[in-house]
Scaffold this active site. Structure first.
Site, mmCIF file in Angstrom:
data_model
loop_
_atom_site.group_PDB
_atom_site.id
_atom_site.type_symbol
_atom_site.label_atom_id
_atom_site.label_comp_id
_atom_site.label_asym_id
_atom_site.label_seq_id
_atom_site.Cartn_x
_atom_site.Cartn_y
_atom_site.Cartn_z
ATOM 1 N N HIS A 97 33.417 45.360 46.159
ATOM 2 C CA HIS A 97 33.812 44.297 47.099
ATOM 3 C C HIS A 97 32.673 43.976 48.070
ATOM 4 O O HIS A 97 32.917 43.440 49.153
ATOM 5 C CB HIS A 97 35.035 44.686 47.962
ATOM 6 N N ARG A 115 29.463 36.506 39.208
ATOM 7 C CA ARG A 115 29.853 37.733 39.903
ATOM 8 C C ARG A 115 29.692 38.897 38.919
ATOM 9 O O ARG A 115 30.192 38.851 37.789
ATOM 10 C CB ARG A 115 31.310 37.647 40.328
ATOM 11 N N ARG A 146 46.204 51.503 41.562
ATOM 12 C CA ARG A 146 45.216 52.593 41.521
ATOM 13 C C ARG A 146 45.562 53.678 42.535
ATOM 14 O O ARG A 146 46.002 53.373 43.646
ATOM 15 C CB ARG A 146 43.820 52.059 41.828
ATOM 16 N N ASN A 202 33.311 34.025 37.314
ATOM 17 C CA ASN A 202 33.770 35.413 37.379
ATOM 18 C C ASN A 202 34.406 35.723 36.023
ATOM 19 O O ASN A 202 35.547 35.346 35.766
ATOM 20 C CB ASN A 202 34.778 35.563 38.521
ATOM 21 N N GLU A 243 34.228 34.940 48.391
ATOM 22 C CA GLU A 243 33.164 35.517 47.569
ATOM 23 C C GLU A 243 32.434 34.444 46.771
ATOM 24 O O GLU A 243 31.220 34.521 46.572
ATOM 25 C CB GLU A 243 33.756 36.575 46.622
#
Ligand code: ADP
Length: 400
Positions: free
Chosen positions: A180, A90, A242, A7, A385
């Site tokens: 996601h 990823r 956010r 990642n 993940e």
């Protein structure tokens, strides 16, 4: 067979080396502060830990550090490079082109680079990660890319289009992509197993990935029909830093009043808003929870705003799905924050949802957290993940 999962962020490179025989994580770690110093941590399955400052100029240098740690010294877990069968990456943005994971070719790299316009911070770093992996491990080691957006590609146009002139969709592919996806895919598949319907036929599931970045997805028959994140991971409800969705006029109004350019405004919405922006305390949920205990009213307001927004999305998705059979909580907050889960489930009390208070008192473990007579089944399902990326990578290089 060992798969190296990568990642790559703009200044970081996280990795796991997974032995697919038993799906055991042989080693995992992180290169941080790439290009601005360098910190390296590496942990092995048998408890060896390395943590040191290492100068890493770029992602290629970081890959060299990872390779050395895997092959030699105190953190060694393999004897030879040939023990890494493939590398899985990823990738945040796969646009409309990629609805599944694929083998890396030059065309794929060019596409990821082109899509950087839609995910500037992420996709450029992913391309650097792929090129650096080739430099460190050679062209012979196959690489696979797994897109965060891919699982959401089943959304119908009525869910993914925004109400702006159609020409912007045609010219720039402005639409909802959702993120996601790898996490929603993993936990929803597990949920379908748990409810005894692995094919997902006639099921209605709402999957809540609640972490620093958060999103909710609505799944019918095991496929996404809507999700909260949009063109970028900014849309939806309030997150650590956010804003989530707001009246779009707020953006032009603040830019005008404060004299911000688009980049500065983007920073406000992505890095200074959400739980941090409202509470003024922190983006981290543990700090927010502590501040509430200490009587901080703005921390409480931030918490209540987020819960309210989540409840509104869930209500909307129940309407869109025509009902709900199961709800999933995952990621840092979803797996650990029992009170937020309780608040969300209790808001569905009008539909006969009943929380099992004892079972909900769980952290980071799979559990069914509703009572047997609850009309909707609630689950905590820890996400993974990296495992999805490793499995996809193995399947693709094995030709499945
Ligand atoms: P991301 O992957 O998006 O960076 P995570 O899924 O790791 O984020 O989630 C980070 C969030 O999870 C933080 O807000 C953190 O406070 C929260 N979190 C992690 N562990 C716990 C815990 N034990 N109790 C409450 N919140 C937790």
């Amino acid at each position: 067979m060992n798969i190296l999962v990568i990642n790559a962020g703009s200044s970081s490179l996280k990795y796991q080396l997974i032995n697919m025989n038993g799906e055991i994580v042989l080693a995992k770690g992180n290169c941080e502060r790439i290009g601005i110093g360098g910190k390296f941590t590496h942990k092995t399955h048998d408890g060896r830990v390395l943590s040191k400052e290492v100068e890493m100029q770029d992602h290629t240098a970081a890959f060299a550090v990872v390779k050395n740690a895997l092959l030699s010294g105190e953190g060694k877990v393999i004897n030879d490079l040939s023990e890494v069968a493939a590398i899985g990456h990823r990738i945040v943005q796969g646009g409309y082109k990629y609805d599944r994971s694929v083998l890396v070719t030059q065309q794929v790299i060019d596409d990821i680079d082109d899509l950087a316009e839609l995910a500037p911070l992420h996709n450029k770093a992913h391309v650097q990660g792929i090129n650096a992996a080739t430099a460190a491990f050679g062209k012979e080691v196959p690489q696979v890319v797994v897109f965060d957006t891919a699982f959401h590609q089943t959304m119908p146009p009525k869910a993914y289009m925004f109400g702006v002139p159609y020409e912007y969709y045609e010219k720039y592919k402005i639409r909802r992509y959702g993120f996601h996806g790898t996490s929603h895919r993993y936990v929803s598949a597990r949920c379908l197993e748990l409810i005894g319907n692995p094919e997902g036929k006639d099921t209605r599931i709402i999957s809540c990935h609640l972490g620093n970045g958060s999103s909710i997805a609505a799944l019918k028959d095991g496929k996404v029909i809507d999700t909260t994140m949009g063109l970028t991971p900014l849309d939806g409800f309030m997150m650590g830093t956010r804003s989530g969705g707001i009246d779009p006029s707020v953006v032009s109004f603040i830019m005008d009043k404060e004299g911000f350019n688009p980049k500065e405004m983007d920073d406000v919405l992505n890095k200074k808003s959400g739980m941090l922006g409202i509470s003024g305390v922190s983006s981290d949920d543990r700090d927010i929870a502590q501040a509430i205990e200490d009587g901080n009213q703005r921390a409480k307001l931030a918490w209540d705003m987020r819960t309210y927004e989540i409840i509104k999305y869930i209500g909307g998705y129940i309407a869109a799905l025509g009902g709900i059979d199961a709800i999933i909580f995952t990621a840092g907050i979803g797996e650990n924050q029992s009170f937020l889960r309780q608040e969300i489930l209790e808001s569905l009390g009008y539909r006969g949802v009943k929380v099992d208070m004892d079972k909900n008192n769980v952290r980071g473990q799979e559990a069914e957290i509703t009572t047997p007579d609850s009309t909707v089944r609630g689950f905590v399902i820890p996400t993974n993940e990296e495992l999805v990326i490793a499995r996809d990578t193995m399947n693709i290089i094995s030709g499945n």
